[in-house]
Structure formats: C-alpha cells, structure tokens
Design an enzyme around this catalytic site. Structure first.
Site, short mmCIF file in Angstrom:
data_model
loop_
_atom_site.label_atom_id
_atom_site.label_comp_id
_atom_site.label_asym_id
_atom_site.label_seq_id
_atom_site.Cartn_x
_atom_site.Cartn_y
_atom_site.Cartn_z
N ASP A 1 10.13 -3.26 -2.31
CA ASP A 1 9.75 -2.29 -1.16
C ASP A 1 8.30 -2.07 -1.39
O ASP A 1 7.68 -1.75 -2.34
CB ASP A 1 10.53 -0.88 -1.45
CG ASP A 1 10.48 0.18 -0.23
OD1 ASP A 1 9.31 0.38 0.39
OD2 ASP A 1 11.48 0.80 -0.14
N THR B 1 10.52 2.25 5.77
CA THR B 1 11.56 1.98 4.95
C THR B 1 12.92 1.70 5.43
O THR B 1 13.39 0.45 5.60
CB THR B 1 11.75 2.55 3.76
OG1 THR B 1 10.42 2.61 2.83
CG2 THR B 1 12.78 1.99 2.69
N ASP C 1 6.35 -0.03 -3.62
CA ASP C 1 6.02 1.11 -2.81
C ASP C 1 5.64 2.38 -3.29
O ASP C 1 4.76 3.07 -3.11
CB ASP C 1 7.33 1.47 -1.95
CG ASP C 1 7.30 2.21 -0.84
OD1 ASP C 1 6.70 2.19 0.23
OD2 ASP C 1 7.68 3.44 -0.88
N ASP D 1 9.66 -4.64 2.85
CA ASP D 1 10.26 -3.91 4.31
C ASP D 1 8.92 -3.62 5.06
O ASP D 1 8.99 -3.58 6.24
CB ASP D 1 11.01 -2.69 4.09
CG ASP D 1 10.21 -1.94 2.98
OD1 ASP D 1 9.25 -2.17 2.32
OD2 ASP D 1 10.76 -0.66 2.94
N HIS D 2 7.55 -3.48 4.58
CA HIS D 2 6.35 -3.28 4.95
C HIS D 2 5.29 -3.31 4.00
O HIS D 2 5.65 -3.56 3.01
CB HIS D 2 6.40 -1.88 5.72
CG HIS D 2 6.93 -0.63 4.64
ND1 HIS D 2 6.17 -0.39 3.61
CD2 HIS D 2 8.19 -0.28 4.41
CE1 HIS D 2 6.85 0.24 2.74
NE2 HIS D 2 7.82 0.71 3.28
N HIS E 1 2.32 3.93 5.06
CA HIS E 1 2.73 2.89 5.90
C HIS E 1 3.49 3.77 6.80
O HIS E 1 3.69 4.80 6.76
CB HIS E 1 3.56 1.86 4.87
CG HIS E 1 4.71 2.59 4.46
ND1 HIS E 1 5.81 2.80 5.17
CD2 HIS E 1 5.01 2.96 2.97
CE1 HIS E 1 6.99 3.26 4.20
NE2 HIS E 1 6.09 3.55 3.11
ZN LIG Z 1 9.31 1.15 2.09
#
Ligand SMILES: [Zn+2]
Length: 454
Positions: free
Chosen positions: A73, A110, A229, A276-277, A390
């Site tokens: 993540d 997410t 993350d 995911d980002h 994010h």
């Molecule tokens: Zn995430």
C-alpha cells in the site's frame, strides 16, 4: 526484417546518385534515402537488443499457471531506489516492469484502486467511489469495513477464477471478504482482514498453499501489506521511516521468493507486485479553507462528504449545484482567498473525461480538484503538521506506484510504458488462460506485455 530488405531500400539511393538531372532533388533524395537506411539499421539493432525472440517458459511442476498478486500500500514509484531493495530488484531484473510506474485510477485512494486492480473497472463502474461514501437512495454509509455485496459491483478476479472452475485464495484485499456470486470466501482460502497479523505470517500462509497436492494449489492468490502507506501518511514520503518501511517490504518479498525456491516453485509461479497509489508531502501552510468562501457561498460542514485531497460536496437538493460551483470558483479565483488558486471545483459531469469520475449516482454532484500537496479544510485550526497524502488527480507523477511482473510469461528485463491499473485484470486472466468478465481494460494489452505461448 533481414538484410535483403535493407539492400532493396538502398537501391533508389544508388540510382539517384548516378543520375545527372536536377541537383536539389537529387540532394533531397540522397538525404531521405540515407535517413531511411539509418532508421532501418537503427530499428534492426533496437529490436534485436530490446525484444528477445523468446516465448513463454514451460511449467516444470505446476499443472496450471499460478499468479500471486501482491500489493504494498502506498508504494510510490521511485521508492524502490530509496535504499537497497535486492529482492524487488531481482524481480525487476528478471521480469517486466512499467518503466515509469503504474498509473492509479482517480481518486487515488486505497479502496477504489485495489478494487479497480481486481475488476479492471473504473470506480463508477465497480461502485467503490471513495473509501467512504453514502448510498444516495437509502442513505446507508459505506465504510472500509462494509462487506455487504450491494456495494461491490463488477466481478473481482477471485470470483472469475471460481467461475472458471478453479480455486483462489485471498490473504487480504479490499472486497475479498464479500460473499458475492460464486465467491463464498471459503475459510481455508479467504482470510478476514486483521491488520495486526505480521507480514511474515501472511507470506508463510501463502507458502503453505504450495504444500497442497499440486492440482489443489489455488491458481490465484492475493497478499496485502499496509506499508509503506502507513508511514507515508505520518511523516511524508521523504522521511527515513518510509525508507525503513520500504526495506522491510523488500525483506518480505525476499521471504516469499526464498520460500518458493525451497519448495521448487519459484520458476513456475507468476508474481505480480503492485501498489495502489503513491504519496506526496503535505504541510499545513498549504491549505485552502472552505469558510473563507463565506462571502460568496456558505459551505456547510454537513454538505461535505470528504475534504481532502478529494473534495466531495453534496448540497441539499433545493440548491442549484451549478450555482454553488460558480460561486465557489468565483471566490477561489478572486485573489482574496488564501491559496484559492490551488483549488477548482466542478460539477462531476464537467470533470475532465480522463478521470472517469462521473458515471455513478454514488459520486456527490460537486467535486474539487486541489493542487498537488495542498489540502482542503473547513476552517483554521492553528495546527502545524507535516505528513503525506494521496487521493489527488492521477495525472500527478507522485501518485504513481509500481508494477513488476515476474514469471514464465514475462520477458526478463523488459520495460513497458506506464499504464493504468484497470489493465491488470485482463493481464491476469490471460496468464491464467481463463475467461474474464467485461471491463475497462483493453483487449490488446496482455499481448503487448506477455511473451507469446511456446
Ligand atoms: Zn492505499
């Protein structure tokens, strides 16, 4: 293309040079022919170096391809260079990588992104349009703990696999606990989310599946890790804590590789590692306050479904949404609102088409796009915090994450241009050679990335 063709192309050049007519035309022909020849020689060289003429490698022990889909993540593209990451680099060197990262869907959050990865659908089509949102008809609230099937549209990969008569195993993934269609979230192959399970234990459980008789090994498995993350939000992407988290993820990937090697399956198994980002640094002098717009339009707190980075506003239905948007933008562009030029609001149907963020009645009617690294708040609190966030426009490079594919159908050392994560669904159904559901990915994508079958 062989040398014979090069000779054929060069023939006009010889003809022109022996002719005595019209000199400027001759010169032009000469230049054109020479550049054509150089282009052909260059492309011959380029293709012979970059495109190994190999086909997919045959399976040695497995009766069917197996894909392990791993998400780290918030693994921003570039984190792999923060610190030595020998295991991730082993996958990159011997596999295929998106050369400038994987492009997340908008909003770069997410849950919308994890579910786009496994359905191949943009958020309005798979229904998870934010990490939390409301059902516009019933008023029910979706949270990241909502497992009722009504929220989760589309057909995730685990369901596709079961539809094709094969078995899947999920060790955490948003949506994986939802009982839907043919997917029953079976006890032996479907773990219920518990963030306190050590990463090592997650990997070891997946490795245990390889002790099953080979024809009972699930053909699709997911693994999910909350880092980096978690650290990125707390301290921002450039902090030492993120570097340490990246190093730890690399160690976890190493544990998986070593385990598969010991069991003799590493060469057969396909590992797809994604995030995911990304993540961008935020600090509290980069803020826009909605209360500052009060002279133009009063934005009430209960209209705001999410503040930042995705600003989503749902005024009561007796308001003209277009009027609210016009007044907000008038205030923001007046020069009288602090950082007003860093936020622009839209009716959702007027958002840029590339964001694919209009076609769902779950999406609030007014959406704001804030500049990279800025945050939107209701009012001044005096807090001075720095961290990371994010959720921004997916055009920002900081929102990109990684894509690495390693396995029998991925060329070694191949680099592919960046692509959107909705392509991954078709990629995995192609590797598994199963029939997938309609989705927003392109049909030709898998062919451009995977090795042709032997
Ligand atoms: Zn995430």
């Amino acid at each position: 293309m062989d040398t014979k063709q090069v000779e054929e192309v060069s023939t006009p050049f010889i003809t022109s040079s022996t002719s005595h007519s019209n000199k400027p035309t001759l010169l032009l022909k000469l230049i054109t022919s020479m550049s054509l020849i150089s282009a052909i020689i260059f492309s011959l060289l380029f293709f012979s170096l970059s495109e190994p003429t190999t086909t997919s490698r045959p399976l040695k022990k497995l009766p069917h391809p197996v894909v392990i889909l791993i998400s780290s993540d918030g693994f921003r593209f570039g984190y792999q260079f923060k610190t030595p990451t020998p295991n991730i680099h082993r996958l990159i060197t011997n596999g295929t990588e998106a050369i400038t990262g994987l492009i997340p869907v908008f909003p770069t959050l997410t849950f919308p992104n994890h579910y786009s990865i496994v359905t191949g659908l943009y958020p309005p089509h798979h229904g998870i349009i934010n990490n939390f949102f409301y059902d516009p008809i019933t008023g029910d609230k979706f949270t990241m703990a909502s497992h009722q099937s009504k929220w989760w549209l589309g057909q995730p990969l685990w369901e596709t696999v079961v539809n094709n008569g094969l078995s899947a195993a999920t060790y955490f993934w948003p949506g994986s606990e939802v009982i839907k269609g043919s997917w029953t979230c079976p006890d032996e192959f479907c773990k219920h989310y518990n963030g306190s399970v050590h990463f090592e234990d997650r990997v070891d459980s997946v490795l245990d599946y390889f002790d099953l008789p080979v024809d009972q090994i699930p053909v699709f498995m997911t693994l999910y890790f909350e880092d980096p993350d978690h650290q990125g939000h707390q301290v921002g992407p450039d902090d030492d804590e993120v570097t340490q988290a990246v190093s730890r993820i690399d160690g976890i990937i190493g544990r998986l590789i070593n385990g598969l090697e010991k069991k003799g399956f590493f060469d057969d198994v396909t590992i797809i590692m994604v995030g995911d980002h990304g993540m961008v640094a935020t600090c509290d002098q980069k803020l826009v306050f909605l209360d500052d717009l009060a002279s133009w339009v009063e934005i009430k707190t209960n209209w705001v479904h999410s503040y930042t980075p995705l600003l989503a506003i749902w005024p009561p239905s007796n308001y003209s949404y277009a009027d609210v948007v016009a007044k907000m933008n008038e205030g923001l562009s007046s020069g009288k609102v602090e950082n007003g030029n860093k936020l622009k609001v839209f009716l959702k149907e007027d958002l840029p088409e590339r964001l694919h963020y209009a076609d769902s009645d779950r999406i609030p009617p007014i959406i704001g796009l804030v500049h990279e690294g800025y945050k939107v708040e209701q009012s001044r609190t005096g807090n001075k915090e720095c961290g990371g966030a994010h959720g921004y426009d997916n055009e920002f490079f900081s929102m990109r994450t990684i894509f690495i594919g390693h396995g029998p159908q991925f060329a070694r050392g191949k680099k592919v241009p960046s692509f959107e994560n909705v392509e991954i669904y078709n990629l995995i159904t192609s590797i598994l050679n199963i029939k997938g559901a309609p989705n927003n990915g392109s049909d030709s994508f898998s062919q451009s990335v995977l090795l042709p079958n032997a």
